[in-house]
Design a protein around this motif. Structure first.
Motif, PDB file in Angstrom:
ATOM      1  N   PRO A 102      43.836 -14.573  30.231  1.00 22.14           N
ATOM      2  CA  PRO A 102      43.144 -13.279  30.094  1.00 22.14           C
ATOM      3  C   PRO A 102      44.034 -12.135  30.539  1.00 22.14           C
ATOM      4  CG  PRO A 102      41.713 -14.908  31.142  1.00 22.14           C
ATOM      5  CD  PRO A 102      43.079 -15.524  31.067  1.00 22.14           C
ATOM      6  N   ALA A 103      43.893 -10.998  29.882  1.00 19.55           N
ATOM      7  CA  ALA A 103      44.771  -9.860  30.145  1.00 19.55           C
ATOM      8  C   ALA A 103      44.659  -9.359  31.579  1.00 19.55           C
ATOM      9  CB  ALA A 103      44.463  -8.729  29.165  1.00 19.55           C
ATOM     10  N   GLY A 104      43.431  -9.319  32.119  1.00 16.91           N
ATOM     11  CA  GLY A 104      43.241  -8.814  33.475  1.00 16.91           C
ATOM     12  C   GLY A 104      43.964  -9.659  34.502  1.00 16.91           C
ATOM     13  N   LYS A 105      43.895 -10.962  34.362  1.00 21.54           N
ATOM     14  CA  LYS A 105      44.575 -11.839  35.307  1.00 21.54           C
ATOM     15  C   LYS A 105      46.087 -11.700  35.188  1.00 21.54           C
ATOM     16  CE  LYS A 105      44.807 -16.590  36.961  1.00 21.54           C
ATOM     17  NZ  LYS A 105      44.291 -17.972  36.849  1.00 21.54           N
ATOM     18  N   ALA A 106      46.578 -11.606  33.957  1.00 21.30           N
ATOM     19  CA  ALA A 106      48.018 -11.452  33.747  1.00 21.30           C
ATOM     20  C   ALA A 106      48.525 -10.163  34.389  1.00 21.30           C
ATOM     21  CB  ALA A 106      48.329 -11.453  32.251  1.00 21.30           C
ATOM     22  N   PRO A 268      47.893  -2.390  37.546  1.00 19.93           N
ATOM     23  CA  PRO A 268      47.084  -3.615  37.473  1.00 19.93           C
ATOM     24  C   PRO A 268      45.590  -3.349  37.629  1.00 19.93           C
ATOM     25  CG  PRO A 268      48.331  -3.525  39.522  1.00 19.93           C
ATOM     26  CD  PRO A 268      48.869  -2.442  38.651  1.00 19.93           C
ATOM     27  N   VAL A 269      45.220  -2.354  38.436  1.00 15.81           N
ATOM     28  CA  VAL A 269      43.800  -2.016  38.587  1.00 15.81           C
ATOM     29  C   VAL A 269      43.228  -1.569  37.248  1.00 15.81           C
ATOM     30  CG1 VAL A 269      42.139  -0.543  39.783  1.00 15.81           C
ATOM     31  CG2 VAL A 269      44.203  -1.309  40.969  1.00 15.81           C
ATOM     32  N   ILE A 270      43.945  -0.671  36.586  1.00 13.19           N
ATOM     33  CA  ILE A 270      43.500  -0.180  35.282  1.00 13.19           C
ATOM     34  C   ILE A 270      43.500  -1.311  34.257  1.00 13.19           C
ATOM     35  CG2 ILE A 270      44.116   1.378  33.392  1.00 13.19           C
ATOM     36  CD1 ILE A 270      45.258   3.264  35.569  1.00 13.19           C
ATOM     37  N   GLY A 271      44.514  -2.181  34.318  1.00 11.36           N
ATOM     38  CA  GLY A 271      44.570  -3.317  33.398  1.00 11.36           C
ATOM     39  C   GLY A 271      43.363  -4.222  33.522  1.00 11.36           C
ATOM     40  N   VAL A 272      42.958  -4.530  34.753  1.00 13.53           N
ATOM     41  CA  VAL A 272      41.791  -5.380  34.975  1.00 13.53           C
ATOM     42  C   VAL A 272      40.516  -4.686  34.495  1.00 13.53           C
ATOM     43  CG1 VAL A 272      40.329  -6.453  36.743  1.00 13.53           C
ATOM     44  CG2 VAL A 272      42.820  -6.633  36.893  1.00 13.53           C
ATOM     45  N   MET A 273      40.364  -3.406  34.839  1.00  7.35           N
ATOM     46  CA  MET A 273      39.160  -2.669  34.465  1.00  7.35           C
ATOM     47  C   MET A 273      39.019  -2.546  32.948  1.00  7.35           C
ATOM     48  SD  MET A 273      39.261   0.342  37.361  1.00  7.35           S
ATOM     49  CE  MET A 273      37.940   1.252  36.571  1.00  7.35           C
ATOM     50  N   SER A 275      40.458  -4.428  30.647  1.00  6.44           N
ATOM     51  CA  SER A 275      40.290  -5.755  30.045  1.00  6.44           C
ATOM     52  C   SER A 275      38.839  -6.205  30.139  1.00  6.44           C
ATOM     53  CB  SER A 275      41.207  -6.768  30.738  1.00  6.44           C
ATOM     54  OG  SER A 275      42.564  -6.429  30.563  1.00  6.44           O
ATOM     55  N   ALA A 276      38.193  -5.911  31.263  1.00  4.32           N
ATOM     56  CA  ALA A 276      36.775  -6.244  31.412  1.00  4.32           C
ATOM     57  C   ALA A 276      35.918  -5.382  30.497  1.00  4.32           C
ATOM     58  CB  ALA A 276      36.350  -6.061  32.867  1.00  4.32           C
ATOM     59  N   LEU A 277      36.255  -4.089  30.398  1.00  5.35           N
ATOM     60  CA  LEU A 277      35.452  -3.151  29.605  1.00  5.35           C
ATOM     61  C   LEU A 277      35.621  -3.374  28.103  1.00  5.35           C
ATOM     62  CD1 LEU A 277      33.654  -0.587  29.569  1.00  5.35           C
ATOM     63  CD2 LEU A 277      35.756   0.758  29.557  1.00  5.35           C
ATOM     64  N   LEU A 278      36.870  -3.531  27.653  1.00  5.46           N
ATOM     65  CA  LEU A 278      37.138  -3.606  26.221  1.00  5.46           C
ATOM     66  C   LEU A 278      37.043  -5.012  25.651  1.00  5.46           C
ATOM     67  CD1 LEU A 278      40.220  -1.176  26.070  1.00  5.46           C
ATOM     68  CD2 LEU A 278      37.821  -0.663  25.551  1.00  5.46           C
ATOM     69  N   LEU A 279      37.405  -6.009  26.463  1.00  3.05           N
ATOM     70  CA  LEU A 279      37.441  -7.390  25.968  1.00  3.05           C
ATOM     71  C   LEU A 279      36.334  -8.261  26.557  1.00  3.05           C
ATOM     72  CD1 LEU A 279      41.316  -8.023  26.112  1.00  3.05           C
ATOM     73  CD2 LEU A 279      39.954  -7.082  24.238  1.00  3.05           C
ATOM     74  N   GLY A 280      35.584  -7.710  27.505  1.00  2.00           N
ATOM     75  CA  GLY A 280      34.513  -8.489  28.120  1.00  2.00           C
ATOM     76  C   GLY A 280      34.993  -9.600  29.017  1.00  2.00           C
ATOM     77  N   GLU A 281      36.214  -9.462  29.565  1.00  2.00           N
ATOM     78  CA  GLU A 281      36.742 -10.507  30.442  1.00  2.00           C
ATOM     79  C   GLU A 281      36.020 -10.488  31.785  1.00  2.00           C
ATOM     80  OE1 GLU A 281      41.325 -10.594  28.684  1.00  2.00           O
ATOM     81  OE2 GLU A 281      40.959 -10.084  30.775  1.00  2.00           O
ATOM     82  N   SER A 282      35.812 -11.668  32.334  1.00  2.00           N
ATOM     83  CA  SER A 282      35.151 -11.773  33.635  1.00  2.00           C
ATOM     84  C   SER A 282      36.170 -11.619  34.752  1.00  2.00           C
ATOM     85  CB  SER A 282      34.448 -13.127  33.766  1.00  2.00           C
ATOM     86  OG  SER A 282      35.390 -14.186  33.675  1.00  2.00           O
ATOM     87  N   VAL A 283      35.692 -11.162  35.892  1.00  2.00           N
ATOM     88  CA  VAL A 283      36.539 -10.990  37.076  1.00  2.00           C
ATOM     89  C   VAL A 283      35.926 -11.821  38.191  1.00  2.00           C
ATOM     90  CG1 VAL A 283      37.508  -9.356  38.722  1.00  2.00           C
ATOM     91  CG2 VAL A 283      37.117  -8.642  36.349  1.00  2.00           C
ATOM     92  N   ASP A 284      36.616 -12.923  38.585  1.00  2.00           N
ATOM     93  CA  ASP A 284      36.053 -13.796  39.611  1.00  2.00           C
ATOM     94  C   ASP A 284      36.514 -13.374  41.004  1.00  2.00           C
ATOM     95  OD1 ASP A 284      38.651 -14.775  39.966  1.00  2.00           O
ATOM     96  OD2 ASP A 284      38.328 -16.477  38.628  1.00  2.00           O
ATOM     97  N   GLY A 285      36.011 -14.079  42.007  1.00  2.00           N
ATOM     98  CA  GLY A 285      36.297 -13.730  43.387  1.00  2.00           C
ATOM     99  C   GLY A 285      37.764 -13.807  43.740  1.00  2.00           C
ATOM    100  N   SER A 286      38.465 -14.820  43.203  1.00  2.00           N
ATOM    101  CA  SER A 286      39.886 -14.965  43.534  1.00  2.00           C
ATOM    102  C   SER A 286      40.702 -13.811  42.963  1.00  2.00           C
ATOM    103  CB  SER A 286      40.422 -16.304  43.005  1.00  2.00           C
ATOM    104  OG  SER A 286      40.384 -16.344  41.583  1.00  2.00           O
ATOM    105  N   MET A 287      40.298 -13.301  41.799  1.00  2.00           N
ATOM    106  CA  MET A 287      40.990 -12.158  41.222  1.00  2.00           C
ATOM    107  C   MET A 287      40.739 -10.895  42.041  1.00  2.00           C
ATOM    108  SD  MET A 287      40.566 -12.616  37.090  1.00  2.00           S
ATOM    109  CE  MET A 287      41.174 -10.945  36.800  1.00  2.00           C
ATOM    110  N   LEU A 288      39.486 -10.720  42.496  1.00  2.00           N
ATOM    111  CA  LEU A 288      39.166  -9.541  43.294  1.00  2.00           C
ATOM    112  C   LEU A 288      39.933  -9.547  44.617  1.00  2.00           C
ATOM    113  CD1 LEU A 288      35.309  -9.220  42.748  1.00  2.00           C
ATOM    114  CD2 LEU A 288      37.074  -7.636  41.951  1.00  2.00           C
ATOM    115  N   LEU A 289      39.891 -10.696  45.312  1.00  2.00           N
ATOM    116  CA  LEU A 289      40.563 -10.791  46.601  1.00  2.00           C
ATOM    117  C   LEU A 289      42.080 -10.731  46.441  1.00  2.00           C
ATOM    118  CD1 LEU A 289      40.584 -11.209  49.635  1.00  2.00           C
ATOM    119  CD2 LEU A 289      40.387 -13.689  49.242  1.00  2.00           C
TER     120      LEU A 289
END
Length: 310
Positions: A102-106, A268-273, A275-289
């Motif tokens: 997923p783009a956000g994780k990358a 990376p903050v913008i990339g994650v946001m 990716s979640a907004l445009l692609l519907g990618e999920s953000v799990d706890g390990s990614m947040l931490l």
């Protein structure tokens, strides 16, 4: 930044750097779209051909061609090496990795870039560090490991990290090489000229490798990809490559490298946001931490480097 810099120029530079962070952050979901619709080498080659179509006339009108004619062989070799690593290698790993990850994780894994770069700069160029920088490096590295291993760091010892993560780590390796090559061989070279020439070298290498590895059909298929894929392609070529680099270098010139590098922390903050907004990618706890640790570590590193410079 100096007191002689007009307030309006400072504000304009800050806005351009914020725009740069938005464009670079958005390159991750755009790259994910490309990776799922085109062959990675063919798509990357076409991206940099398009970028060069804007960079070349820009370099011409800025009067940069006469200086290029005076470059010594060392500079040309440095340009080729930079294009082979920072464009060819990075772009190939970038889209190949986004086929699996997923783009956000990358985008969060890439926070290792400044850590590895600084470690090697300390070793190769005897760059100075202090305790604050070391703390930031450790925090950023631990955060990236948390993201890579899904919150299970011992997986690194078991060799169970996925192929997507390994390919994005290839991006890190290529970008570090690109940065160090630039420092060792391209000192004093105009930033626009370096960006243009390395983009051309990278595009040629990408297209030639695509023909050899993916076959001519990969390029043919790319031209028949969806409209969404081509919107992503044009955005990455002109927005994330040409315009973003221009805004970044303008910000460095007006505000200094320290202030400009602080905006990269936002990428990376913008990339994650996005990716979640445009692609519907999920953000799990390990990614947040892990993401919070990596981003905070990068910010601490930037703060520590300002202390060293001062």
């Amino acid at each position: 930044m100096t007191s002689k810099t007009p307030a309006n120029a400072q504000m304009g530079s800050h806005l351009r750097l914020l725009g740069m962070a938005l464009l670079w952050g958005a390159s991750w979901p755009a790259g994910r779209i490309l990776a799922l619709n085109m062959s990675p080498l063919a798509a990357s080659g076409l991206r940099f051909v398009l970028a060069a179509s804007l960079l070349l006339p820009w370099l011409y009108w800025s009067g940069g061609f006469p200086a290029i004619k005076k470059w010594p062989l060392k500079t040309w070799l440095g340009m080729f090496a930079a294009g082979a690593t920072g464009v060819f290698g990075y772009a190939a790993f970038f889209l190949s990795g986004l086929q699996h990850l997923p783009a956000g994780k990358a985008a969060l894994v890439i926070t290792l870039n400044p850590v590895v770069t600084l470690l090697l700069a300390v070793w190769l160029f005897k760059e100075r560090i202090n305790g604050v920088i070391a703390l930031g490096m450790a925090l950023a590295a631990c955060g990236a490991v948390m993201v890579i291993t899904h919150g299970k760091p011992l997986e690194l010892l078991n060799g169970t990290v996925g192929i997507g993560e390994m390919l994005i780590l290839g991006c890190v390796a290529c970008w570090v090489c690109y940065t160090l090559i630039g420092r060792a061989m391209l000192a004093g070279v105009d930033a626009l000229a370096a960006t243009t020439v390395t983009a051309i070298f990278g595009a040629v290498l990408l297209l030639a490798t695509s023909l050899l590895v993916e076959g001519p059909q990969a390029l043919v298929s790319a031209f028949h990809a969806s409209n969404q894929a081509w919107v992503a392609m044009i955005f990455m070529a002109y927005g994330s490559t040409a315009i973003a680099y221009a805004w970044y270098f303008a910000g460095v010139k007006t505000l200094g490298a320290g202030a400009a590098s602080g905006y990269i922390t936002l990428v990376p903050v913008i990339g994650v946001m996005l990716s979640a907004l445009l692609l519907g990618e999920s953000v799990d706890g390990s990614m947040l931490l892990g993401g919070a640790m990596a981003i905070a570590g990068t910010a601490v590193m930037n703060w520590g480097r300002r202390q060293v410079v001062a």
